[in-house]
Scaffold this motif. Structure first.
Motif, mmCIF file in Angstrom:
data_model
loop_
_atom_site.group_PDB
_atom_site.id
_atom_site.type_symbol
_atom_site.label_atom_id
_atom_site.label_comp_id
_atom_site.label_asym_id
_atom_site.label_seq_id
_atom_site.Cartn_x
_atom_site.Cartn_y
_atom_site.Cartn_z
ATOM 1 N N VAL A 1 -56.926 -74.823 -15.427
ATOM 2 C CA VAL A 1 -58.375 -74.669 -15.388
ATOM 3 C C VAL A 1 -58.779 -73.701 -14.286
ATOM 4 N N ILE B 1 -60.902 -74.473 -19.351
ATOM 5 C CA ILE B 1 -59.475 -74.345 -19.665
ATOM 6 C C ILE B 1 -59.117 -72.882 -19.887
ATOM 7 N N GLU C 1 -54.822 -79.632 -14.776
ATOM 8 C CA GLU C 1 -55.521 -80.888 -15.011
ATOM 9 C C GLU C 1 -54.716 -81.730 -15.982
ATOM 10 N N LYS D 1 -56.893 -83.403 -11.151
ATOM 11 C CA LYS D 1 -56.595 -82.005 -10.824
ATOM 12 C C LYS D 1 -55.409 -81.935 -9.874
#
Length: 383
Positions: A312, A318, A354, A359
């Protein structure tokens, strides 16, 4: 094993694996051993000794007929016509748009071409080859042959102990082969096809043997102190450390070779002449660069990142995806491979992954993660 295992194919060594404690799981349509004593222990054993892998699920093909190498070049991007007898080459089966249908190895045996394709797609590969190649090219699917891989720094010392002999007195001994060499041999009256190759990053051999003799040969190898049977789990972690892509994960029909960082499989001659499946798109990517590229990732922390995690940007959008990942037993930390925008595909570039809403920082790193240990020919030796 799950309820569908009754529909799975059985390897020639199926009972042998079970007798040695192999935990069998479905893979590529077969029941296969994922581990024996544990993935971590098996992985480290191969890095230090020699491990025996059963890869009989792979498709072993013999291609023969007039000008077979030249006709195969209409599909593959490698210079197959220049392949000398006893030499092998990594190549790719491509669709009309240049997408990767499979990756494979081609060997010039001196009287035909021997090809090894991935087990999960071998029947599709055969159908595609039959469709694309002229009728005068014969394809023999070697369903009566097993395929074993002996891998690790002690593989040569181990295989030398079996008394394997070349078919002709002036031909090389098995330990005289260099990486990507192949030759026919005899063992206890059994014909073997042996190449110095593999999928672990270590030195080693792949042995094609009649299925009826595979158990006897496996027993002989595993009777040696330096050899143990190794399962699919360690095979996957070893190939990940070696930076080797896995078909169906790091490659698929939507991905072109340049994006997959497999440009080396497109020979200089074919770049100049084209004439292979998907040549126009692939040559355009070679000239102008791909939109995305396969890279290696060093993962912060101890939590492995698996296939399906995404890359990301700062806004959470994304921009890429992880295709292979896991914990590296050799390095003691998690590593992965991913596709990222080409402008980010720079060693040292920090990115964010992610996984399940969490994250995870990562850094693009050079592959292979662990140095390869192939037994390459010295400079000046004909290849």
């Amino acid at each position: 094993m799950d309820e569908n295992t009754e529909n799975l194919g059985l390897l020639p060594l199926n009972n042998w694996h079970i007798a040695r404690g192999g935990r069998m799981v479905p893979f590529a349509g077969y029941s296969m051993p994922v581990q024996y004593e544990g993935i971590m222990a098996e992985h480290l054993w191969v890095r230090e000794n020699a491990g025996l892998f059963d890869v009989s699920h792979m498709g072993q093909l013999q291609l023969s007929g007039p000008d077979v190498a030249a006709k195969l070049e209409a599909i593959l991007p490698g210079d197959i016509s220049a392949l000398k007898a006893g030499k092998m080459r990594y190549s790719l089966l491509l669709n009309n748009d240049g997408g990767i249908l499979d990756d494979l190895m081609v060997t010039n045996t001196g009287h035909n071409l021997y090809m090894v394709v991935n087990g999960a797609v071998k029947h599709g590969d055969i159908a595609y080859l039959r469709k694309k190649l002229p009728e005068d090219i014969k394809i023999n699917h070697m369903t009566d042959a097993a395929l074993l891989a002996l891998q690790g720094p002690k593989a040569a010392a181990a295989i030398e102990k079996l008394g394997i002999m070349p078919l002709q007195p002036d031909w090389p001994q098995v330990t005289d082969l260099y990486f990507m060499d192949a030759a026919p041999f005899m063992w206890n009256g059994v014909a073997l096809g042996i190449s110095r190759s593999g999928y672990t990053g270590e030195d080693g051999f792949e042995i094609s043997i009649p299925a009826e003799h595979a158990m006897e040969f496996a027993d002989a190898l595993c009777a040696l102190d330096e050899v143990k049977p190794i399962g699919l789990g360690a095979r996957d972690s070893l190939r990940l450390e070696a930076g080797l892509p896995l078909y169906g994960h790091d490659m698929n029909p939507e991905i072109l070779p340049v994006s997959a960082d497999l440009s080396f499989a497109i020979s200089k001659k074919r770049r100049e002449e084209g004439g292979f499946s998907g040549a126009e798109k692939i040559l355009n990517e070679l000239e102008n660069g791909p939109v995305k590229k396969r890279v290696g990732l060093s993962i912060d922390g101890r939590q492995p990142v698996r296939e399906g995690a995404v890359v990301v940007n700062g806004n959470g959008a994304i921009i890429g995806n992880v295709t292979s990942g896991g914990f590296s037993p050799s390095l003691g930390r998690p590593i992965a491979m991913a596709y990222v925008p080409t402008e980010l595909a720079v060693e040292g570039q920090e990115i964010i992954l992610e996984q399940r809403g969490k994250k995870i920082p990562a850094t693009i790193t050079k592959m292979p993660f662990v140095p390869q240990n192939y037994h390459r020919a010295p400079r000046g030796v004909s290849k």
